[in-house]
Design a protein around this motif. Structure first.
Motif, short mmCIF file in Angstrom:
data_model
loop_
_atom_site.label_atom_id
_atom_site.label_comp_id
_atom_site.label_asym_id
_atom_site.label_seq_id
_atom_site.Cartn_x
_atom_site.Cartn_y
_atom_site.Cartn_z
N LEU B 425 0.82 -1.22 0.00
CA LEU B 425 0.00 0.00 0.00
C LEU B 425 0.86 1.27 0.00
N PRO B 426 1.84 1.38 0.90
CA PRO B 426 2.69 2.58 0.87
C PRO B 426 3.42 2.75 -0.44
N MET B 427 3.90 1.61 -1.01
CA MET B 427 4.64 1.73 -2.28
C MET B 427 3.72 2.22 -3.39
N VAL B 428 2.49 1.71 -3.40
CA VAL B 428 1.54 2.16 -4.42
C VAL B 428 1.27 3.65 -4.22
N ARG B 429 1.11 4.04 -2.95
CA ARG B 429 0.80 5.43 -2.63
C ARG B 429 1.90 6.34 -3.16
N VAL B 430 3.13 5.92 -3.01
CA VAL B 430 4.26 6.72 -3.49
C VAL B 430 4.16 6.92 -4.99
N LEU B 431 3.79 5.85 -5.69
CA LEU B 431 3.75 5.96 -7.15
C LEU B 431 2.49 6.69 -7.63
N SER B 432 1.36 6.43 -6.94
CA SER B 432 0.13 7.07 -7.39
C SER B 432 -0.90 7.06 -6.29
N PRO B 433 -1.14 8.20 -5.66
CA PRO B 433 -2.11 8.25 -4.56
C PRO B 433 -3.53 7.81 -4.97
N GLU B 434 -3.88 8.06 -6.25
CA GLU B 434 -5.24 7.69 -6.64
C GLU B 434 -5.40 6.18 -6.66
N VAL B 435 -4.40 5.53 -7.25
CA VAL B 435 -4.47 4.06 -7.30
C VAL B 435 -4.51 3.51 -5.88
N ALA B 436 -3.71 4.13 -5.00
CA ALA B 436 -3.70 3.67 -3.61
C ALA B 436 -5.08 3.83 -2.99
N LYS B 437 -5.72 4.91 -3.28
CA LYS B 437 -7.04 5.12 -2.70
C LYS B 437 -8.02 4.07 -3.21
N GLU B 438 -7.93 3.80 -4.51
CA GLU B 438 -8.81 2.78 -5.09
C GLU B 438 -8.56 1.42 -4.48
N LEU B 439 -7.30 1.21 -4.12
CA LEU B 439 -6.91 -0.10 -3.60
C LEU B 439 -7.71 -0.45 -2.35
N VAL B 440 -7.96 0.60 -1.53
CA VAL B 440 -8.59 0.31 -0.24
C VAL B 440 -10.01 0.83 -0.15
N THR B 441 -10.72 0.82 -1.30
CA THR B 441 -12.10 1.31 -1.28
C THR B 441 -13.03 0.32 -0.60
N GLN B 442 -12.69 -0.97 -0.63
CA GLN B 442 -13.62 -1.99 -0.11
C GLN B 442 -13.92 -1.77 1.36
N GLU B 443 -15.08 -2.27 1.78
CA GLU B 443 -15.47 -2.29 3.19
C GLU B 443 -14.38 -2.90 4.04
N SER B 444 -13.86 -4.01 3.57
CA SER B 444 -12.91 -4.76 4.39
C SER B 444 -11.61 -4.00 4.63
N HIS B 445 -11.35 -2.96 3.81
CA HIS B 445 -10.12 -2.22 4.01
C HIS B 445 -10.36 -0.92 4.76
N LYS B 446 -11.66 -0.65 5.05
CA LYS B 446 -12.01 0.66 5.62
C LYS B 446 -11.23 0.93 6.89
N TRP B 447 -10.99 -0.08 7.69
CA TRP B 447 -10.39 0.12 9.01
C TRP B 447 -9.05 0.83 8.92
N VAL B 448 -8.34 0.63 7.83
CA VAL B 448 -7.00 1.20 7.72
C VAL B 448 -7.03 2.73 7.69
N GLU B 449 -7.97 3.26 6.94
CA GLU B 449 -8.01 4.71 6.80
C GLU B 449 -8.91 5.34 7.85
N LYS B 450 -10.04 4.68 8.02
CA LYS B 450 -11.04 5.34 8.84
C LYS B 450 -11.12 4.80 10.26
N GLY B 451 -10.45 3.74 10.54
CA GLY B 451 -10.57 3.15 11.87
C GLY B 451 -11.92 2.49 12.04
N MET B 452 -12.29 2.19 13.27
CA MET B 452 -13.56 1.50 13.50
C MET B 452 -14.60 2.48 13.99
#
Lengths: 148, 475, 340
Positions: B425-452
């Motif tokens: 995830l960090p490596m993707v973010r470095v190369l392209s923040p948009e792709v990184a954001k798309e990467l974690v759009t799923q419900e199951s990844h929500k916890w990483v950005e938004k917490g619980m």
């Protein structure tokens, strides 16, 4: 006096009888064991498939003699298929040979003759030649012979 | 004078009352008694069984032709091990010897003249097919036979270029199989032979080698059924089948009961649940059961492919799954089988949806955006992604299929998640923040950005209070 | 002066050979040390019987010998039993022969006019040991092969007769299949017949020459049925003993002959253990000649005894001393063998 005599006669008889019985059983069993040692018991027949080669190895109308683990057989191929006969003549055990011209198995010892189905047709043999089961697997022929 | 002894030396049997007669009687009884003891002893002797002839079955049956091979080889001390191995094989008593397998026709690419016989060193499935046609045909259509066909794959690039071509010879080709090259004199090129890789490409056009599993020259079925046999290749960080198997209950029970496994029985007498109770690799993937015959196509009962980035169902997967379930049913009840496959399928779906598909999509996008070069393995993110699906991702999936808890979690999904979140995830973010954001759009990844959410936290605390007596996880 | 109807009268009739055998034995023969001789006789009979049975399966060829014995021991029904009885009978026969020799030596039963009894007996002992050697060689295991080699080599060192004897026994210069065949012939044909004749001869000689006097022993122990019955009881007892021994300690087989390597643990059967140690400890010619000398002395001992006792030597005490010394020496040598 007579009584004493009888007494001893009886004692003697008894001891002799015991000895006799004992000897019979004891020596008899020993002799039996020795005899059993000398006479091997017939082993139950077990058959194993042994490869004899490709079907093409046997020309049609011909019988190829083979010795598989001591058992001498003749593999005959006709238009009807392949049969493995025991070469032992059913008369007294000499080995038969195949005569291509006459299409017969001939035994040299007492001139026994078998036809191509192994049936005894002339001479002393009392019954047809024994057969061994032939199994075909993937172009190769196997014969079920007795494993020793 | 009468000699004193003559009086008493008369016929013994008629004398009355004198000691010698009594003694004689005693001696007779003694003899009789001892004889009876002897009789008993000898009776016991008769019951002593002789042991079965060692080695069992027929002696090697050596035809005249084969005798020539063997005599010369033994005399010259060449490949003596192979010959002695053969002597104890099932081939030997049936008269299947050197010539039957090694004979070749003049004109075949790998045939050469050897002291008067035309032979080929290489024995391929085509040769074995002469007798084992069913097995050879099944094998030829299986995935095993395709083992050497990774020439255009990433793995080939990894081996040949990134590492070095010599790695291919013993490393990659050791399991996958080499492409056997014949030199001018009919001998085989040293970088391609010896090789028993399962997908070996043979000069006669056939693929694979039976000796990969049925090691020459014993070709023992018991040896082939051992898990270690498969484990020679199906092991390691990228597909730990053998390790997962040994962790699983099946493996543990197998290890404990190896001596009861009767591994040498012919397939009609080797049915799970009946003749033996603890499955090996062969049991589920190949062997006969009471309802199925042996298959040498190892894919016949596999419905998922756990190999690629994203696992997919194979063609005719319902039939394959049914075949596999029938094996399980040899020992287990229908419900337990159902539950297992449900867990496994759900787990694989988890991998696919949460990690596999998003990460692949991200990499594709990055490539399209030219953020990464087309050359594989030249950037760190490519290695991270590669290992994510090829190593941890596969470990997780194999753990699922073998019910190996540690491989599912610690060696599997734990590492998948860790590398996904902390490296990929960090490596993707470095190369392209948009792709990184798309990467974690799923419900199951929500916890990483938004917490619980507050509700989720409350639920978790309630769980710990109720079920775990107030102990909150993590010490 | 014959009295009518007296049983004594029958004895005065011309002696038939039955009566001759029936001649009274001295009563001391009743005592167990004096029955030791009958045991080897019984065992000899057992050995002949079991040996004959074994020839039905044994093959005297180097590549088949060991295998045939393995077959007898492990595969033929009751093969282990017949072979086991044969083996135990050998050990017991030689053991009891030794006991018998010791008894005869200590009691000096070879005294005049009985020297021939001893001489025939000593030859019986030597031939029996020869049978033991030839028999063991037939197994063709490591001990057999190296035993054959060493013993024939030793014989070969004798002057004049050595080389021809070596060639005779080996059937050539080296130990080969010919050697095995010759030893087989010796063991199953020549030596048993010779031994049978010698044993019969020994018994006849003992019978004819009578028994040396033992103080207090009178002559009225009849041979038949008394002594024969006792021998019968001993024989059956031996059979029971041997059967039990064989069941408890069934025969085994050492590693097959390896002509390339002499295994470190090769040593001959126990009855050759003492001479083997003797040869090991002493230099070659010394050991051989001293052994041969001892054997020669052994055979002619009665005459030496006569000569010495005429000079006033207390031979009974001397024999007791010599006997003890020899037995101790043998025991020490045997113990050394087990240690080395």
């Amino acid at each position: 006096m007579a009584i004493i005599h009888d007494d001893f006669g009886r004692r003697r008889f008894l001891s002799q009888a015991v000895m006799g019985f004992g000897l019979l059983f004891g020596m008899g069993t020993l002799g039996l064991r020795f005899l059993q040692f000398l006479i091997p018991s017939p082993t139950p027949k077990r058959y194993e498939a042994v490869l004899i080669g490709a079907e093409s190895r046997v020309p049609v109308g011909d019988a190829v003699p083979m010795d598989l683990g001591g058992q001498k057989i003749m593999v005959l191929r006709t238009n009807d298929g392949v049969v493995a006969f025991s070469r032992r003549c059913t008369d007294l055990g000499c080995l038969v040979s195949w005569s291509k011209e006459r299409e017969q198995f001939v035994c040299p010892c007492h001139q026994g003759v078998f036809d191509k189905t192994g049936r005894n047709i002339a001479g002393p043999p009392p019954r047809p030649l024994d057969r061994f089961e032939v199994v075909k697997r993937g172009g190769q022929l196997y014969v079920n012979i007795q494993s020793s | 004078m009468d000699e004193p002894d003559k009086d008493l030396s008369t016929d013994q049997s008629e004398v009355s009352g004198s000691a010698p007669n009594g003694k004689l009687n005693f001696t007779r009884y003694l003899i009789g008694g001892l004889c009876l003891v002897l009789f008993l002893a000898l009776t016991g002797v008769g019951y002593v069984q002789v042991e079965e002839r060692r080695g069992g079955g027929l002696r090697p049956f050596i035809s005249a032709e084969n005798k020539k091979c063997i005599d010369c080889h033994m005399a010259k001390d060449v490949s003596v091990g192979g010959i002695n191995d053969w002597k104890y094989s099932r081939h030997a008593p049936k008269g299947i010897g050197c010539i039957e397998c090694h004979r070749a026709e003049k004109g075949e690419p790998d045939a050469y003249d050897h002291y008067g016989s035309v032979v080929s060193t290489l024995v391929t499935p085509k040769d074995c097919m002469r007798c084992h046609d069913k097995e050879a045909k099944e094998f030829e259509k299986s995935h095993h036979a395709k083992g050497a066909q990774f020439t255009n794959s990433l793995d080939n690039f990894l081996g040949n270029v990134v590492e070095g071509p010599e790695v291919i010879t013993t490393g990659c080709a050791g399991c996958h199989g080499s492409v056997v090259k014949v030199m001018e004199n009919g001998k085989l090129h040293p970088s391609t032979w010896p090789n028993s890789g399962i997908g070996r490409v043979n000069p006669d056009g056939s693929k694979g080698t039976c000796a990969a599993c049925h090691a020459r020259h014993g070709f023992s079925i018991a040896q082939a059924r051992q898990p270690e046999n498969c484990g020679r290749c199906h092991m390691g960080p990228d597909h730990p089948q053998i390790e997962a198997y040994y962790e699983s209950k099946h493996g543990v029970l197998f290890t404990a009961n190896k001596d009861k496994m009767k591994l040498a029985q012919p397939s009609e007498k080797w049915h799970p649940g009946k003749d033996y109770l603890f499955p090996t690799c062969a049991t589920c993937h190949m062997s006969a059961t009471t309802t199925q015959e042996v298959t040498h196509d190892v894919g016949d009962r596999i419905s998922w492919t756990l190999r690629p980035v994203i696992s997919t169902r194979l063609e005719n997967y319902e039939v394959r799954r049914k075949a596999m379930r029938q094996v399980c049913a040899s020992c287990h009840s229908e419900q337990i089988v159902e539950r297992f496959f449900t867990s496994m399928d759900q787990g694989i779906n988890l991998y696919n949806e949460k990690f596999g598909k998003p990460s692949k999509a991200a990499m594709d996008k990055l490539l399209a955006m030219k953020k990464i070069t087309p050359t594989p393995y030249d950037e760190e993110i490519e290695w991270v992604f590669y290992e994510l699906w090829h190593h941890e991702g596969r470990r997780a999936r194999h753990g699922l299929s073998k019910i190996a808890p540690d491989f599912v979690h610690w060696q599997g999904f734990y590492e998948v998640a860790k590398h996904f979140y902390t490296k990929f995830l960090p490596m993707v973010r470095v190369l392209s923040p948009e792709v990184a954001k798309e990467l974690v759009t799923q419900e199951s990844h929500k916890w990483v950005e938004k917490g619980m959410t507050k509700e989720e936290i409350a639920k978790m605390i309630e769980f710990y209070d109720k079920e775990m007596q107030g102990k909150r996880g993590g010490g | 002066m014959e009295s009518a109807a007296s049983p004594v009268e029958h004895r005065a009739e011309p002696k038939s050979w039955i009566d001759y055998i029936q001649k009274d034995l001295p009563e001391h023969l009743d005592w167990w040390p004096y029955t030791l001789g009958a045991i080897p006789l019984t065992l000899f009979g057992l050995l002949v019987a079991t040996g004959l049975l074994l020839t039905f399966y044994y093959v005297p060829s180097p590549d088949k010998a060991y295998e045939s014995i393995e077959q007898i021991t492990n595969e033929v029904y009751l093969g282990w039993f017949v072979r086991g009885v044969h083996k135990f009978s050998v050990d017991l026969m030689i053991l009891f022969l030794f006991f018998h020799v010791i008894r005869v030596f200590v009691t000096r039963a070879y005294r005049t006019p009985g020297e021939l009894k001893w001489v025939t007996g000593s030859v019986v002992l030597l031939v029996t040991l020869g049978m033991g050697f030839t028999g063991y060689s037939l197994v063709y295991d490591n001990v057999s092969y190296w035993g054959m080699t060493v013993v024939t080599n030793m014989l070969g060192t004798l002057p004049i007769v050595g080389q021809p004897l070596l060639y005779l026994l080996r059937g050539g210069e080296e130990v080969s299949g010919g050697t095995l065949l010759r030893l087989y012939d010796l063991h199953t044909k020549l030596l048993p017949v010779l031994l049978g004749i010698l044993v019969a001869g020994h018994v006849v000689v003992v019978r004819l020459l009578g028994f040396a006097d033992v103080r207090g022993s009178r002559r009225f122990h009849p041979f038949y049925p008394e002594h024969t019955m006792m021998m019968g009881a001993v024989a059956v007892g031996l059979l029971v003993l041997i059967t039990d021994l064989v069941m408890i300690f069934p025969p085994t087989l050492g590693p097959p002959a390896d002509p390339q390597e002499v295994a470190s643990d090769v040593s001959p059967p126990w009855y050759f253990s003492a001479p083997y140690m003797w040869i090991t400890l002493l230099p070659g010619p010394v050991a051989l000649w001293s052994l041969l000398g001892a054997v020669g002395l052994f055979v002619v001992y009665p005459f030496l005894d006569r000569a010495l006792s005429e000079r006033g030597w207390p031979m009974t005490a001397v024999n007791a001393g010599v006997g003890t010394a020899v037995v101790l020496l043998v025991v020490v040598l045997m113990m050394l063998d087990t240690r080395m």
